[in-house]
Write an enzyme that holds these catalytic residues in place. Structure first.
Site, PDB file in Angstrom:
ATOM      1  N   GLY A   1       0.813  -1.207   0.000  1.00 34.82           N
ATOM      2  CA  GLY A   1       0.000   0.000   0.000  1.00 34.82           C
ATOM      3  C   GLY A   1       0.849   1.261   0.000  1.00 34.82           C
ATOM      4  CG  HIS A   2      -0.919   4.785   1.477  1.00 37.52           C
ATOM      5  ND1 HIS A   2      -0.418   5.364   2.621  1.00 37.52           N
ATOM      6  CD2 HIS A   2      -2.102   4.225   1.821  1.00 37.52           C
ATOM      7  CE1 HIS A   2      -1.263   5.192   3.616  1.00 37.52           C
ATOM      8  NE2 HIS A   2      -2.301   4.488   3.165  1.00 37.52           N
TER       9      HIS A   2
END
Length: 220
Positions: free
Chosen positions: A139-140
């Site tokens: 994810g980010h």
């Protein structure tokens, strides 16, 4: 002249890397696959592959146009052989399978191998000589240190940080903002919450230390 890709390690993961390399369209790569480097010349006997073992990685003559991928799953072994090849003046390729989903502003270090169906969302930093195996995701704002191995189906959620040489087993999940110290191991199917000390093995849901710096022993 196109470069020649040499794969160090002709065992199981090396054969997988050969498959993923051959999936990259010719127009999207600077190299053609030359073959394997391995000290075990009979290792591929019985396998029907389009290329074989060319020689021992410690002595095989390298060309100026050669690029190398070290296809060893264990982080420590991969670091060792990267060092061997660096001492010989080798240059390294980076392999990203065509099915990988890449968001904006991601970084992938040289020598890394990103396998099929991996998703890297945005602002993900992958270090040098990392293996990210099939079907995983980051994810980010995730940071993955050099020489890490992420097995199939691993889920790294937002802001996770992995130190150098971390090994994460299949289908493990690392919760947001968790930090795993260098050369630690996360068991398959585990869920990591919080911080894992360096050189510690954790397992379970939630993951707890079973070996290393985080383990409390009787009489200690």
């Amino acid at each position: 002249m196109r470069k020649r890709l040499l794969i160090v390690g002709a065992d199981a993961f090396g054969r997988e890397v050969l498959s993923w390399a051959l999936h990259v369209p010719e127009g999207n790569r600077e190299w053609d696959v030359g073959g394997f480097l391995d000290s075990r010349p009979r290792l591929l006997d019985g396998y029907d592959l389009p290329c074989g073992i060319l020689g021992d990685p410690r002595s095989f003559p390298l060309r100026d146009s050669d690029v190398v991928l070290v296809a060893l799953g264990a982080p420590a072994a991969r670091r060792e052989w990267v060092g061997v090849m660096e001492s010989r003046g080798a240059r390294f390729a980076t392999l990203v399978h065509p099915t990988v989903v890449l968001g904006l502003r991601n970084e992938i270090g040289v020598g890394s191998i990103i396998c099929p169906r991996v998703v890297l969302t945005t602002n993900v930093r992958i270090g040098r000589h990392v293996v990210f195996n099939c079907g995983g995701g980051a994810g980010h704002d995730v940071t993955v240190g050099d020489f890490c191995t992420l097995s199939g189906g691993v889920d790294l959620t937002g802001h996770v940080k992995l130190g150098e040489g971390v090994m994460v087993g299949s289908h493990a999940s690392i919760s947001p903002h968790a930090h795993i110290g260098e050369w630690s191991t996360v068991g398959a199917g585990s869920v990591v919450i919080g911080k894992v000390p360096a050189r510690t093995t954790v397992m379970g849901i939630p993951a707890v230390p079973v070996w290393g710096a985080g383990v409390i022993r009787d009489g200690s």
